[in-house]
Design an enzyme around this catalytic site. Structure first.
Site, short mmCIF file in Angstrom:
data_model
loop_
_atom_site.label_atom_id
_atom_site.label_comp_id
_atom_site.label_asym_id
_atom_site.label_seq_id
_atom_site.Cartn_x
_atom_site.Cartn_y
_atom_site.Cartn_z
N ASP A 438 0.82 -1.21 0.00
CA ASP A 438 0.00 0.00 0.00
C ASP A 438 0.86 1.27 0.00
OD1 ASP A 438 -2.40 1.43 0.10
OD2 ASP A 438 -3.25 0.11 1.63
N ASP A 495 -10.70 1.72 -3.68
CA ASP A 495 -11.23 1.38 -2.35
C ASP A 495 -12.75 1.32 -2.38
OD1 ASP A 495 -8.92 0.99 -1.00
OD2 ASP A 495 -8.91 2.90 0.06
C1 GLA Z 1 -5.79 1.69 2.16
C2 GLA Z 1 -6.16 0.57 1.22
C3 GLA Z 1 -7.24 -0.28 1.83
C4 GLA Z 1 -6.73 -0.83 3.15
C5 GLA Z 1 -6.29 0.30 4.05
C6 GLA Z 1 -5.61 -0.21 5.29
O1 GLA Z 1 -6.84 2.59 2.31
O2 GLA Z 1 -6.54 1.08 -0.02
O3 GLA Z 1 -7.60 -1.32 0.96
O4 GLA Z 1 -5.67 -1.71 2.90
O5 GLA Z 1 -5.38 1.16 3.41
O6 GLA Z 1 -5.23 0.80 6.13
#
Ligand code: GLA
Length: 691
Positions: A438, A495
């Site tokens: 990430d 997301d």
């Molecule tokens: C980001 C990612 C999510 C998740 C969160 C965890 O927002 O896009 O899918 O993994 O971080 O903190």
């Protein structure tokens, strides 16, 4: 004197010409020229006239338009010497070398000790021009702009499709007129970003998904790009891509990222299929087949990790058909929310007193692979790492935080070594097959070395742990480009697990991305990012259009919902071998409420069409859905996979509602499919087989 070169295949030709040893210009780019075309004549014939109010020779719209030629638009290179004076090179031909599928052309300005090298390849099979510019200087210089090889787009184009977006709405497209002046995007976020997917499609008013001409571009770089699409006063049009200007620096050696470009005579799909295939077969290396069904626990538990609960969730996910369990954020340091612990990549003993092994053993016993989340480039001030090494942080101390976090300076070898050691430790001591990598904020300093440092770290991990797959995530789709895809195996597209939003995002992303690397998950009944409540059938079929997964707490599912999800997942598994190798063809729906696409097997033997009704239509009855890419003379048998979803308000008897249909490709592409009436927020799924 004219030197000319041709890069071409049966789909496109690019003809370059250097006049009197000056930088080469693309004098033709379009449909494949017949063999035997005289390139020199063609080059001479392309020279335009000169009239009043102009300089006495048209400055070349070359692969790097030069200020020294008084080029009347954006130049391809802007540079300064050590004392800050602008450099105005005049490059002249030095040498050429042909490779199997390409060409390297070297030009030099000997008075300034500069050389400019163009590496030009036409990828076999996938027909993408892959173009890079290199600049070498004997002295230290500062480069403010270096474009990848610059291409003109012809006068018969008049429009462009540009990409913007935001968190939970990646790949927004906008169709704009190509007008005098320039359309510039200079991405200052330091990453590819949701708002700046580095792509462009130049077309004309009549170009659709399935017909018409298009020139499509993608800049394969994760550090943020600049794009210029400019129409000069003389009417010529150029497209430039390079690193974002703020990320450029001083040195002796500069290189653009690869610019991928292609001409399509068969609409946006013609270009999209080449990008999709190129990513799937050449850019991404070593993605596991068959693609395993994911389960990701983020929206089920967030930071609240409880071993027994996770085990129960894993058991249910496996029962639904999941084959890979990804433990998301929250397993390390003292990470109970997003204010702490990034940087402390050690297992949290409070949550996992015996380490991850008990959870991994449980998951393996269920027949699933185990994957884990990292956000390596980031650090929280509340972390042991930041307390020990405040000097490793990128940017000023008083910078604005992003998600309460700071960024590590990835150009620092010590930082990369620290991250390597900690990630490698977790990988060595646990049975891990997958990383979700990430990157959750924009950078405080826009610097190409940051992206290069990231590449270096991933490359080292990849070479030491070749069996571990990596997913590129950046608050969803904030880091999707061919640069990151050379090192990873999947993208977390967004997301947004809202299936309606996802329909739109994945449809537009298919202009570049194949199904096999595009993650799509069945989210919770009440979507956490949009507040909508969506039916399991819409959620399941939407995820089944890409690399399928689940990301809800499976304990919320009713038995009927679980049954639907199990069935759709089995359908996906039964079809994934060919579907993950298929081309995604976007259909030209005559109803703006319908997002439709057709996934067509490479050999044309079968397909599946998905038609999502995202809102009620304006007209009463469904408009026929015209298919594409079929053999007009071929015969096909079509079956409505989910005909049992037809509601009682569908009172008539369209054939597909009750039985399979056999028809010619010509009929299916010209008249199209007459589908039953249905409620909005549903997806019709039609399988087709060539007889
Ligand atoms: C980001 C990612 C999510 C998740 C969160 C965890 O927002 O896009 O899918 O993994 O971080 O903190």
């Amino acid at each position: 004197m004219i030197r000319s070169w041709h890069l071409g295949d049966d789909r496109q030709s690019l003809v370059l010409a250097s006049f009197d040893d000056r930088l080469p210009e693309a004098v033709y780019w379009g449909p494949a020229l017949p063999t035997g075309e005289n390139l020199e004549t063609l080059s001479a014939a392309a020279l335009a006239d000169v009239t009043g109010g102009m300089v006495d020779r048209n400055a070349g719209l070359s692969l790097c338009p030069e200020a020294s030629e008084s080029f009347p638009g954006q130049t391809g290179l802007t540079a300064r010497n050590a004392s800050g004076a602008p450099l105005m090179p005049s490059f002249r031909f030095e040498s050429e070398a042909a490779s199997e599928h390409g060409l390297t052309l070297v030009f030099a300005d000997n008075s300034l000790d500069l050389s400019l090298v163009f590496d030009l390849v036409l990828t076999p099979e996938t027909s993408l021009l892959k173009l890079q510019t290199r600049l070498e200087s004997a002295d230290e210089i500062t480069v403010d702009w270096l474009a990848a090889p610059v291409l003109p787009v012809p006068a018969y184009t008049g429009e462009m499709i540009e990409f913007s977006g935001r968190w939970c709405a990646e790949f927004l497209t906008r169709r704009l007129p190509f007008a005098p002046g320039s359309r510039v995007r200079d991405n200052r976020t330091g990453r590819t970003d949701h708002a700046h997917f580095p792509g462009l499609v130049v077309c004309n008013a009549g170009t659709s998904n399935t017909a018409g001409e298009a020139f499509a571009f993608h800049y394969g770089w994760s550090g943020g790009h600049k794009m210029v699409a400019e129409e000069l006063a003389d009417g010529r049009r150029q497209v430039q891509f390079g690193h974002a200007t703020a990320s450029l620096a001083s040195g002796r050696h500069f290189v653009s990222a690869p610019l991928y470009a292609t001409y399509s005579a068969t609409g946006f799909n013609g270009a999209a299929v080449r990008f999709q295939r190129h990513v799937r077969d050449h850019v991404v290396q070593g993605a596991r087949t068959p693609r395993p069904v994911h389960y990701n626990c983020w929206e089920a538990v967030y930071f609240k990790h409880d071993l027994d609960e996770l085990k129960a969730i894993a058991s249910q996910a496996a029962d639904l058909g999941a084959e890979r369990f990804v433990l998301d954020d929250g397993w390390f340091g003292r990470r109970d929310d997003d204010t702490s612990s990034l940087g402390d990549w050690v297992i949290d003993k409070r949550k996992y007193p015996d380490g991850l092994t008990p959870l991994i053993d449980h998951i393996k016993a269920l027949g699933m692979e185990f994957g884990i989340w990292f956000e390596p480039e980031m650090v929280n001030e509340d972390s042991d790492l930041c307390r020990a090494h405040p000097d490793w942080v990128l940017g000023n101390a008083d910078q604005i935080r992003g998600r309460q976090q700071l960024v590590l300076d990835m150009s620092n070898q010590e930082v990369r070594d620290y991250l390597y050691d900690h990630i490698a430790d977790v990988l060595k001591n646990n049975d891990i097959g997958y990383i979700k990598w990430d990157h959750n904020r924009i950078l405080p300093v826009v610097d190409a070395e940051q992206a290069e440092g990231f590449y270096g770290l991933v490359d080292r991990l990849r070479s030491d742990f070749p069996a571990v797959e990596i997913e590129s995530c950046s608050s969803g789709g904030g880091r999707i480009d061919f640069g990151v895809l050379e090192r990873t195996h999947r993208v977390w597209l967004s997301d947004s697990n809202d299936a309606l939003e996802r329909q739109r995002i994945q449809h537009d992303a298919a202009l570049f991305l194949p199904a096999s690397i595009t993650g799509s998950h069945v989210g919770p009944r009440h979507c956490h990012t949009s507040g909508r409540t969506l039916d399991i059938r819409l959620r399941a079929w939407t995820a089944a259009q890409r690399h399928m997964g689940f990301e809800m707490d499976p304990r919320e599912l009713s038995e009927a919902e679980a049954e639907t999800l199990r069935n759709v997942t089995s359908w996906w598994k039964a079809n994934r071998d060919w579907m993950m190798q298929a081309d995604i063809l976007r259909l030209d729906s005559t109803d703006p409420a319908v997002i439709a696409e057709q996934q067509l097997a490479g050999d044309g033997s079968r397909f599946v069409a998905f038609a999502a009704l995202t809102r009620p239509s304006d007209q009463i009855l469904p408009r026929p859905l015209r298919l594409t890419g079929l053999d007009p003379q071929g015969r096909y048998r079509l079956s409505l996979v989910n005909r049992d979803e037809a509601p009682r308000l569908s009172r008539g008897a369209p054939l597909l509602k009750h039985q399979d249909l056999e028809a010619s490709g010509q009929y299916l592409m010209s008249h199209g499919l007459t589908l039953p009436w249905r409620f909005p927020e549903t997806v019709w799924v039609v399988e087709g087989e060539r007889l």
